[in-house]
Design a protein around this motif. Structure first.
Motif, PDB file in Angstrom:
ATOM      1  N   SER A  49       0.730  -1.305   0.007  1.00 34.99           N
ATOM      2  CA  SER A  49      -0.026  -0.115   0.182  1.00 34.99           C
ATOM      3  C   SER A  49       0.878   1.141   0.095  1.00 34.99           C
ATOM      4  CB  SER A  49      -0.989  -0.012   1.177  1.00 34.99           C
ATOM      5  OG  SER A  49      -0.362   0.070   2.311  1.00 34.99           O
ATOM      6  N   TYR A  53       1.003   5.386  -2.040  1.00 30.59           N
ATOM      7  CA  TYR A  53       1.139   6.710  -1.430  1.00 30.59           C
ATOM      8  C   TYR A  53       2.205   7.287  -2.303  1.00 30.59           C
ATOM      9  CZ  TYR A  53      -2.158   5.824   2.155  1.00 30.59           C
ATOM     10  OH  TYR A  53      -3.254   5.711   2.954  1.00 30.59           O
ATOM     11  N   ALA A 115       0.701  11.230   2.478  1.00 27.65           N
ATOM     12  CA  ALA A 115      -0.200  10.171   3.353  1.00 27.65           C
ATOM     13  C   ALA A 115      -0.996  10.858   4.325  1.00 27.65           C
ATOM     14  CB  ALA A 115       1.008   9.114   3.896  1.00 27.65           C
ATOM     15  N   ARG A 142       0.543   0.613   6.921  1.00 27.10           N
ATOM     16  CA  ARG A 142       0.772   1.095   8.265  1.00 27.10           C
ATOM     17  C   ARG A 142      -0.613   1.054   9.103  1.00 27.10           C
ATOM     18  NH1 ARG A 142       5.045   2.320   5.989  1.00 27.10           N
ATOM     19  NH2 ARG A 142       6.412   4.099   6.871  1.00 27.10           N
ATOM     20  N   ASP A 143      -1.692   0.791   8.357  1.00 28.39           N
ATOM     21  CA  ASP A 143      -2.912   0.875   8.841  1.00 28.39           C
ATOM     22  C   ASP A 143      -3.805  -0.207   8.487  1.00 28.39           C
ATOM     23  OD1 ASP A 143      -3.308   1.725   6.389  1.00 28.39           O
ATOM     24  OD2 ASP A 143      -4.535   3.339   6.662  1.00 28.39           O
ATOM     25  N   GLN A 200      -0.727   7.353  11.558  1.00 28.68           N
ATOM     26  CA  GLN A 200      -1.276   6.298  10.911  1.00 28.68           C
ATOM     27  C   GLN A 200      -0.835   4.939  11.189  1.00 28.68           C
ATOM     28  OE1 GLN A 200      -0.278   8.785   9.430  1.00 28.68           O
ATOM     29  NE2 GLN A 200       1.003   8.309   7.508  1.00 28.68           N
TER      30      GLN A 200
HETATM   31  O1   DC Z   1       6.216   1.996   3.743  1.00 29.26           O
HETATM   32  P1   DC Z   1       6.573   3.309   2.675  1.00 29.26           P
HETATM   33  O2   DC Z   1       7.998   3.711   3.178  1.00 29.26           O
HETATM   34  O3   DC Z   1       6.662   2.853   1.170  1.00 29.26           O
HETATM   35  O4   DC Z   1       5.709   4.020   2.816  1.00 29.26           O
HETATM   36  C1   DC Z   1       5.440   5.376   2.245  1.00 29.26           C
HETATM   37  C2   DC Z   1       4.672   6.448   3.056  1.00 29.26           C
HETATM   38  O5   DC Z   1       3.331   6.172   3.027  1.00 29.26           O
HETATM   39  C3   DC Z   1       5.055   6.775   4.202  1.00 29.26           C
HETATM   40  O6   DC Z   1       4.902   8.114   4.756  1.00 29.26           O
HETATM   41  C4   DC Z   1       3.834   5.942   5.327  1.00 29.26           C
HETATM   42  C5   DC Z   1       2.852   6.016   4.540  1.00 29.26           C
HETATM   43  N1   DC Z   1       1.975   4.952   4.414  1.00 29.26           N
HETATM   44  C6   DC Z   1       0.838   5.161   5.196  1.00 29.26           C
HETATM   45  O7   DC Z   1       0.466   6.168   5.787  1.00 29.26           O
HETATM   46  N2   DC Z   1      -0.253   3.903   5.256  1.00 29.26           N
HETATM   47  C7   DC Z   1       0.053   2.935   4.495  1.00 29.26           C
HETATM   48  N3   DC Z   1      -0.858   1.990   4.657  1.00 29.26           N
HETATM   49  C8   DC Z   1       1.219   2.522   3.924  1.00 29.26           C
HETATM   50  C9   DC Z   1       1.915   3.728   3.966  1.00 29.26           C
END
Ligand code: DC
Length: 243
Positions: A49, A53, A115, A142-143, A200
């Motif tokens: 996910s 973003y 995000a 994250r969520d 989040q």
């Molecule tokens: O895991 P990552 O570094 O690729 O995530 C990119 C950004 O997206 C990071 O700021 C966290 C956010 N994110 C989020 O808020 N909710 C999610 N389910 C996945 C990522």
């Protein structure tokens, strides 16, 4: 004397229903690579996910520069889609792969801001849910276990000591062992990102917590695969599948 009825477990899948494994955790906790590996082992599809973003951020940056607001971002996300390949779903921009674009340092710098945007979160959630429909998936973010799939069959929350996360990230990036000074600098950056993403990044109450600080990636994958098999193969003994 009548026996009390055991509570039905909402996490045991109904026969024939697809299975969702949710893997959440902070930046550089190894979620995406672990999720990808777990999905391959189980024959499930992987959905990252965070990549969505990042894709929304990359397209806004390319179209409008770095001063975009939520309305601007939402006006461009229609150019994006989440396309299936053999083991995963990847964001595409007008049919083109975004693999390199979404990992650009500028995207990483700006993505926490994107995000936070509610409309973007709703867009990501809808795309992830649509991709997961009718198939077995491993979804990382994250969520996922709290907001996107609160009824996921298996929820895992990965954590690791920030120093170790920084060391792993640098080793992967540079292909060599980093110095302590480099790790210290990267640790500082990670802790700042953790703070930006804190709202989040939530551990579901029913998530299995795995601290990977002293585990190899193969060991963490093995643990999650073993847990997932319990659900895939009908639930632990004594727990009847929900009808
Ligand atoms: O895991 P990552 O570094 O690729 O995530 C990119 C950004 O997206 C990071 O700021 C966290 C956010 N994110 C989020 O808020 N909710 C999610 N389910 C996945 C990522």
């Amino acid at each position: 004397m009548s026996m009390p009825t055991p509570p039905s477990s909402p996490r045991i899948r109904a026969a024939g229903a697809s299975l969702v494994v949710a893997i959440d955790g902070p930046a550089a906790s190894g979620k995406s690579s672990t999720a990808q590996w777990v999905a391959q082992r189980l024959g499930f599809r992987h959905i990252d996910s965070g990549a969505l973003y990042r894709a929304a951020t990359a397209v806004a940056l390319a179209r409008a520069g770095d001063t975009f607001d939520e309305t601007t971002v939402l006006s461009f996300v229609g150019e994006l889609s989440l396309e299936p390949s053999r083991h995963t779903f990847a964001p595409m921009w007008n049919g083109e792969s975004m693999e390199e674009l979404i990992r650009a340092p500028e995207v990483t710098r700006l993505v926490s801001r994107v995000a936070q945007m509610r409309g973007v979160r709703a867009w990501v959630d809808a795309n992830v849910r649509r991709a997961a429909e009718g198939r077995d998936v491993v979804v990382d973010g994250r969520d996922i276990g709290t907001v996107v799939f609160p009824d996921a069959h298996l929820k895992v929350f990965l954590i690791a000591d920030p120093w170790e996360r920084a060391r792993r990230r640098l080793t992967q990036r540079h292909g060599r062992a980093p110095t302590d000074a480099e790790i210290a600098e990267e640790t500082e950056r990670l802790v700042q990102r953790d703070a930006k993403d804190a709202t989040q990044t939530v551990q579901a109450k029913d998530a299995v917590l795995i601290d990977t600080t002293y585990l190899t990636q193969a060991e963490q994958v093995e643990r999650i695969v073993s847990l997932a098999r319990v659900f895939r193969d009908g639930g632990p003994e004594g727990l009847a599948p929900r009808s």
